[in-house]
Design an enzyme around this catalytic site. Sequence first.
Site, PDB file in Angstrom:
ATOM      1  N   HIS A 145      10.995  -1.016   1.348  1.00  0.00           N
ATOM      2  CA  HIS A 145      11.063   0.424   1.088  1.00  0.00           C
ATOM      3  C   HIS A 145      11.537   1.162   2.322  1.00  0.00           C
ATOM      4  O   HIS A 145      11.403   0.672   3.445  1.00  0.00           O
ATOM      5  CB  HIS A 145       9.749   1.000   0.554  1.00  0.00           C
ATOM      6  CG  HIS A 145       8.546   0.965   1.453  1.00  0.00           C
ATOM      7  ND1 HIS A 145       8.046  -0.188   2.009  1.00  0.00           N
ATOM      8  CD2 HIS A 145       7.702   1.964   1.862  1.00  0.00           C
ATOM      9  CE1 HIS A 145       6.945   0.093   2.710  1.00  0.00           C
ATOM     10  NE2 HIS A 145       6.726   1.392   2.650  1.00  0.00           N
ATOM     11  N   HIS A 185       0.861  -1.179   0.000  1.00  0.00           N
ATOM     12  CA  HIS A 185       0.000   0.000   0.000  1.00  0.00           C
ATOM     13  C   HIS A 185       0.899   1.230   0.000  1.00  0.00           C
ATOM     14  O   HIS A 185       1.912   1.240   0.702  1.00  0.00           O
ATOM     15  CB  HIS A 185      -0.902   0.011   1.247  1.00  0.00           C
ATOM     16  CG  HIS A 185      -0.142   0.089   2.537  1.00  0.00           C
ATOM     17  ND1 HIS A 185      -0.232  -0.825   3.553  1.00  0.00           N
ATOM     18  CD2 HIS A 185       0.768   1.000   2.982  1.00  0.00           C
ATOM     19  CE1 HIS A 185       0.572  -0.504   4.545  1.00  0.00           C
ATOM     20  NE2 HIS A 185       1.181   0.599   4.235  1.00  0.00           N
ATOM     21  N   HIS A 201      -0.965   4.468  10.148  1.00  0.00           N
ATOM     22  CA  HIS A 201       0.095   5.443   9.848  1.00  0.00           C
ATOM     23  C   HIS A 201      -0.148   6.748  10.595  1.00  0.00           C
ATOM     24  O   HIS A 201       0.042   7.829  10.033  1.00  0.00           O
ATOM     25  CB  HIS A 201       0.149   5.700   8.342  1.00  0.00           C
ATOM     26  CG  HIS A 201       0.551   4.514   7.522  1.00  0.00           C
ATOM     27  ND1 HIS A 201      -0.214   3.370   7.446  1.00  0.00           N
ATOM     28  CD2 HIS A 201       1.641   4.276   6.759  1.00  0.00           C
ATOM     29  CE1 HIS A 201       0.385   2.489   6.646  1.00  0.00           C
ATOM     30  NE2 HIS A 201       1.513   3.008   6.213  1.00  0.00           N
ATOM     31  N   GLU A 256       7.009  -3.559   7.295  1.00  0.00           N
ATOM     32  CA  GLU A 256       5.561  -3.787   7.138  1.00  0.00           C
ATOM     33  C   GLU A 256       5.266  -5.175   6.564  1.00  0.00           C
ATOM     34  O   GLU A 256       4.111  -5.621   6.596  1.00  0.00           O
ATOM     35  CB  GLU A 256       4.938  -2.720   6.221  1.00  0.00           C
ATOM     36  CG  GLU A 256       4.885  -1.326   6.823  1.00  0.00           C
ATOM     37  CD  GLU A 256       4.280  -0.290   5.866  1.00  0.00           C
ATOM     38  OE1 GLU A 256       4.042   0.838   6.306  1.00  0.00           O
ATOM     39  OE2 GLU A 256       4.059  -0.613   4.679  1.00  0.00           O
TER      40      GLU A 256
HETATM   41 FE   LIG Z   1       2.859   1.911   4.895  1.00  0.00          FE
END
Ligand SMILES: [Fe+3]
Lengths: 279, 279, 116, 116
Positions: free
Chosen positions: B193, B12, B59, B240
Site C-alpha cells: 500500500h 493493520h 505510527h 511494513e
Molecule cells: Fe501502518
Amino acid sequence: MAKIVGGITTSHVPAIGRAIAQNLQQDPYWKPFFDGFPPVQKWLDEVKPDVAIVIYNDHGLNFFLDKLPTFAVGAAAQYHNADEGWGIPTLPPFTGDAALSWQLINSLVADEFDITSCQEMLVDHAFSLPLKLLWPEHDSPPLRTIPVCINTVQYPLPSAARCYKLGEAIARAVTSWPEELKVVVIGSGGLSHQLDGERAGFINKAFDLQFMDSLTAAPKWATQYRNEELVEQTGTQGVELLMWLTTRAALPGEVVELHRNYHIPISNTAAGMMLFECR
Amino acid sequence: MAKIVGGITTSHVPAIGRAIAQNLQQDPYWKPFFDGFPPVQKWLDEVKPDVAIVIYNDHGLNFFLDKLPTFAVGAAAQYHNADEGWGIPTLPPFTGDAALSWQLINSLVADEFDITSCQEMLVDHAFSLPLKLLWPEHDSPPLRTIPVCINTVQYPLPSAARCYKLGEAIARAVTSWPEELKVVVIGSGGLSHQLDGERAGFINKAFDLQFMDSLTAAPKWATQYRNEELVEQTGTQGVELLMWLTTRAALPGEVVELHRNYHIPISNTAAGMMLFECR
Amino acid sequence: MTQASGLNVPGTYLFDGDMAMKGYALNKMCFSFNDAANRQAFAADEAGYCWRYGLNDEQSRVVRERDVLGLLAAGGNVYYLAKFAGILGLDVQDLGAAQTGMSKEAFKQMLLEAGK
Amino acid sequence: MTQASGLNVPGTYLFDGDMAMKGYALNKMCFSFNDAANRQAFAADEAGYCWRYGLNDEQSRVVRERDVLGLLAAGGNVYYLAKFAGILGLDVQDLGAAQTGMSKEAFKQMLLEAGK
Ligand SMILES: [Fe+3]
Ligand SMILES: [Fe+3]
C-alpha cells in the site's frame, strides 16, 4: 573527502565545570589535571578541525528509562545544554553538522548498527566539558559538533567489542563522505572510578595505565573484556572507558600518540587524557 | 524452557478499528477481510499461548523524530494505548511480561543488536488491532504481550536482511529462557500500500502473493531486496512487510503454514494474513 | 524524482534525512495533534499555532491550503501528516484522491481493480 | 552480591533489568529533578512529591532518611540519584564517605593514596 585527523580522549566530571567557573586551573588540587591540556589545545590550533564527533555517555539529561537507546546519534543543527539538576548556568548552544550526521546515520544503519537518531538532543557535561577543556577561550567551540551517545546508564550496555566495531563503522562513514572536512573524534568518559556502593572511591591505576598503553600498542586489547569484568577492574563508572575505546577504533590508518596525561584524583575519578594523530 | 509455538502475520489499518466499533464484520466490504480470522482464533484457543511478542511499527504515537529508534523493545508491566490524533476511544491497558522483555533485551544486546529499551511505551493501532482481531471477545487479550517496534517512519530503515537477523535473534532469546512458556509471535504491517505521493493507491498483488509464498517456501527470499526496492514493489507503506519477515524469522525449526487470507482492498491497503505453526 | 536514498519511482518520496531536516517543525506540529487539547488550539488559531511551532512560509501556506502534495514536499512525513488529516476529517481515500487528482469514486474503483 | 548480570564484586551493583523494574518510580522522580521547578516542589512537600511519583514505602523511607545505600538497594540508579544528591548539596565525596562509612577526610585520603 572528509578526513579523520585525530582523536582526543578525556575524563569528565561535573566538578571540572565548577573548577573552570571558579578559575582554579592553577590551584594545587587542579593544576595536575588542567596542565594536561595546553599541548592538545596547541595541536588543535594548528590542525583546525572543522567538525568534532563527540562520543560520550548521557547522565540522565536527554534520555530516561522510557526510551533508552544503546547508541544514539545527533542530527540537529544545534544542540542545547540544560540544567542537569544542580542549577549550574547552562552554556550557549553548540553548532551541529546535520549533513554529516545523516551520513553517519545512513552509513551506520547500512552497516547494521541499530541507531536511534535525534533531531533534538540536550547535551550534558560529558559532551560540553571536553569542548571547554580543549577550547578554553571560546564560549562555544569554534567548530561543528556531532554527539554520539553510548548507554552506560542501564545494563545491558553494548560490549567493548561492539563499541569497537561502532568506532570502525564511524571511520568508514566519515572517510567515505565527499565533503572536504577535517574531523576530530573526541571520547569523553572514565577512567577508573566508582560513585556507588560500599566500594565507592575504587580506582585502579595499574589497569588504567595498561588500558592507555593498549590504545597505542594494541587498540583491541580491551575488547577481550565483558562489561562486568571492566566494572570489576575500573569501577561502576570506569566502564565509561568504552568512549575511549570507540574513539580509538574510529581512527583509521597509522595512528600516533602525541600526548597523554594521567592524574589521580579529580573528584572521585582517575583522570586521563590522550591525543592521537592520524598520519 | 520457553517455546515459540507459531507466528501470525496480519495487515493493520486504522479503519479496521472503526469497522470493529461499528460491527461491520459481515458488511460486504469488510467480510472478506474478517472472514480470514476465525481459523486463527480457533488455533489460538487450542494452543493457548502465554505471551505474544508483537512486532509492529509505531505510527508517530510513542516515538518522534527527536528520539527515533531503529529497534525498540518494551519492558513494562503494562502498555497503554492512547489517542493517535483521531480521538478514537482508547483501549484498556495491555499486560506486559517484563521478565521475558529483559531476557529479550539482554540476549539481543549480547547478539549485537543496539536495542532501545522502553520501560514506558504507548502502543498504537498497529499493536492493538491484531490483538483485537485475534481475540475479538476480549477487551484486552488474554495473554501477556511484549511490543517490539521497528522504524518505518524515517529512512534509513533497517534492511530486510537486518530484520531477518533480528527475528532469528528473538528466537534464540526466547528458546533459551528457562520459564515454561508458550510464545506466539505476531507481525503487524503491510501488505502492499501507498498513502502518499502521486502514486497513492498503489497495490501490487503479484508481489504480495510471491512474498507470502516465500515465507513458507523460502523465508529469506525477501532479504535480497533493499528497502528502496521494496518500496518500488509494494508502495511506501508496503515496506511494513518487514514486520512479517521479522516474525517469520523468529519461528525456529520446522514451520508449517496452517492458514492464509488475502484481500484487496481494505482502505488503501492489500490486506494479508498468515498463520504459521512451529512443529 | 531521485533522492539521496537513490529511489527513482515516479510519485513516490522517501522520508530521509534531507526531508527530516526540512520538515522538522511541520512534523513536530503534527505530532502534537496526538493531544486533543492541541487539536483544539490549532482549530482555534491556525496561524498562531503554526507560528509557535516555527513553520516557515511555505509550510504555513501548504497547511493553510490543505495542499497534500505540498505538505509532503515541504518535509511533511506521512505518519505525522495523518494526524493533520484527522483534524480535517479526511480519510486515506480522500487523501489518495487529492494526490492523484482523481475523484474519490475513481480512486476507490482503482483500488478494487488492483484486487482483480 | 550476585546479580542477573553475573557480577560478583563486593560493594558493587549493576543497574540491570531487575533493578530497573524495581526502581522505575524512584528514578523517574529523580529524573524530574533536572527541572528547577520540580526541585522546588519536592523541597516544599517531600512526602507529597514522592506520593505523586508512586514511590513504595521502602523507597519513600530511604528518600526521607537520605540513605544512599538504601536508595541503591531500592532500585535507584546512580546517574539519576546524583540529581537528588544535588538537592541535598552533597558532592560525590560526601556520597562516597556515606557509603563506605568513612569520614570525608579519610575518603579523600583514600583517593589520594590510589594515585601513589
Ligand atoms: Fe501502518
Ligand atoms: Fe560520567
